[in-house]
Motif scaffolding. Structure first.
Motif, PDB file in Angstrom:
ATOM      1  N   ASP A  84       0.843  -1.240   0.113  1.00 51.84           N
ATOM      2  CA  ASP A  84       0.019  -0.108  -0.005  1.00 51.84           C
ATOM      3  C   ASP A  84       0.855   1.147   0.035  1.00 51.84           C
ATOM      4  N   HIS A 136      -0.518   4.117   1.451  1.00 53.54           N
ATOM      5  CA  HIS A 136      -1.399   5.058   2.185  1.00 53.54           C
ATOM      6  C   HIS A 136      -1.252   5.044   3.874  1.00 53.54           C
ATOM      7  N   ASP A 172      -4.233   7.471   8.001  1.00 60.14           N
ATOM      8  CA  ASP A 172      -5.239   8.480   7.755  1.00 60.14           C
ATOM      9  C   ASP A 172      -5.787   8.597   6.288  1.00 60.14           C
ATOM     10  N   GLY A 173      -5.225   7.893   5.488  1.00 61.79           N
ATOM     11  CA  GLY A 173      -5.621   8.027   4.005  1.00 61.79           C
ATOM     12  C   GLY A 173      -4.488   8.873   3.308  1.00 61.79           C
ATOM     13  N   SER A 174      -3.939   9.603   3.867  1.00 68.59           N
ATOM     14  CA  SER A 174      -2.747  10.500   3.241  1.00 68.59           C
ATOM     15  C   SER A 174      -1.458   9.636   2.671  1.00 68.59           C
TER      16      SER A 174
END
Length: 231
Positions: free
Chosen positions: A33, A35, A38-40
């Motif tokens: 991944d 990310h 927090d998705g950033s």
């Protein structure tokens, strides 16, 4: 066979000794991944992928027998990466194992949940990873290392007499350190830190467990992730 193989790994001054132990091992190192929690965007998983692969080379693995995978291979054009996809990872591990017959190593750094871990756009389940390793590596000595939350769910599906499995957390715990500003997740940082001075893979597992516990205590992270080790 696995105990004999991991006992051969000694970081002696003479590089030929290290090369003799693992030059004929197949290895895949995967960033699953990109990310943060927090998705950033985050470089943590690719930093771990790159630096773990470097340490494997220092330990005597052959560059010809290692493949690295990233969710964003185009971001690192000089590193000759493949895209993180479970089918492709299984295919390439099998290809490597057909030419490097000494043993297998698979390293994953990603996010996880109680049913598996993220590998690109796919959730790779414990049964799915077990099938990949079974098909590629058979009964040869195999080390599987998984840096992800809840990665203890992979231990029992992968466990067998020719395997070592090391995970960043127990089946019901998170692991730490995947923020946008983190260089590595805590577990990967401990692998990179302790691998150069570990006498074998089992020793690495124990050192990483102690290192993670120390980092979590120092930073006040609770509950402790409790990395799992099966040999």
């Amino acid at each position: 066979a696995l105990l004999l193989a991991i006992g051969l790994w000694a970081r002696a001054p003479a590089p030929a000794l290290a090369a003799g132990a693992f030059a004929d091992w197949a290895a895949v190192v995967v960033a699953g991944d990109f990310h943060a929690h927090d998705g950033s965007p985050s470089e943590a998983f690719d930093n771990a992928r790159r630096d773990v692969a470097r340490e494997l080379l220092e330990a005597g693995f052959s560059a010809a027998n290692i493949r690295q995978f990233s969710v964003r291979p185009e971001r690192y054009p000089d590193e000759h990466l493949m895209v993180s996809d479970p089918d492709l990872i299984g295919e390439k591990l099998a290809e490597l194992a057909s030419q490097a017959k000494g043993g297998c190593l698979a390293y994953f750094s990603s996010h996880g949940n109680p049913t598996g871990m993220q590998v690109g756009s796919n959730l790779l389940s414990p049964a799915g990873l077990s099938l990949i390793v079974d098909q590629a590596c058979g009964d040869r000595p195999t080390v599987v290392i998984i840096s992800a939350c809840f990665s203890g769910v992979f231990v029992q599906p992968l466990a067998r007499s020719d395997r070592m499995v090391l995970t960043a957390a127990r089946a019901d715990r998170s692991s730490f350190g995947c923020g946008s500003s983190d260089r590595y997740p805590y577990f990967d940082a401990c692998v990179v830190q302790t691998l150069p001075t570990s006498s074998d893979f089992a020793d690495l597992g124990h050192r990483v467990q102690a290192c993670v516990a120390d980092k979590e205590k120092a930073t006040g992270m609770t509950p402790p992730s409790e990395p799992q080790l099966y040999v």
